[in-house]
Design a protein around this motif. Sequence first.
Motif: not given
Length: 277
Positions: A173-182, A184-192
């Motif tokens: 969920d792009i909104g949740d990831y941006i709110l959670a990680a600003g 750095k959202a892309i770094n959180y998503i990369e591994k998955w």
Amino acid sequence: MAHHIGISGSVILSDSKLFHELFKSHLPHIEIGEFQDEESFHCFIEMLGKTNKSFGLHSPLFRGQSKYDLLEKISMNPEEAWIQFEAEVERMSLLGAEYILVHFPYFKKETSGNPAEIIEEGLKKLSALQRKYGIMIVCEPKLGFKQSPAGIQYLDRFPVETWRKYGLGLCIDIGDYILAAGEKAINYIEKWSEFVRVVHLHNVEYQGDKYIWVPVHPSHESDGSHHKIMKLMDFLAKECEEVFFVLEYTPHTNPREEMVEEGIGWVSALIEEGHVR
């Protein structure tokens, strides 16, 4: 492998009087949940049958049922939530849904338990249901109370190889990831990236201490008041395979139809581009 673009029932708050709005969209996929009652669900399935659109269920099936309780009690006991979810999985597999999406892992705030163990216990059960009913289950990590990023952070620390064992998809969920990680959202998503099967696309608008999901639009990249999401979308289109990109927003801002259409055109072009490789 080709991506798919779809629209979410959230754009009409799953109101059966507005189903025609979802069906008039030229997009080939609908993701929907929280129907008012059995009758409105039957009406949706009947309308769907007259088209060649695919659909996915965003659990729960009916409004007022459990949305967040698989790991801890938010509005009902986890035991009851699992019973409800299994019934939905069975029903969706019989109806030929592409997938059923569930909020998981969801933690309202930091847990005193061992998050990796708690997540793995849930994965075992979800994986068993996926095998039993032969339908893809997609897990959507969510922000907790007061935008707590705990669940998204616990997933970030969770071992990829353990997740791989259970064969479940992920929804970003792009909104949740941006709110959670600003940023750095892309770094959180990369591994998955190998597990991403659904992406919820929207931007965020702030009203006081509240925020609402608004349609994506290319103007947001440079207007200074929205988040920039193009890099994220581009990454997801290029690095992930066979993803349902679902446009998800709520009607509260009453977005203009041409704005929505421009956003859809922009997303389609980015995804096409990402997939010519």
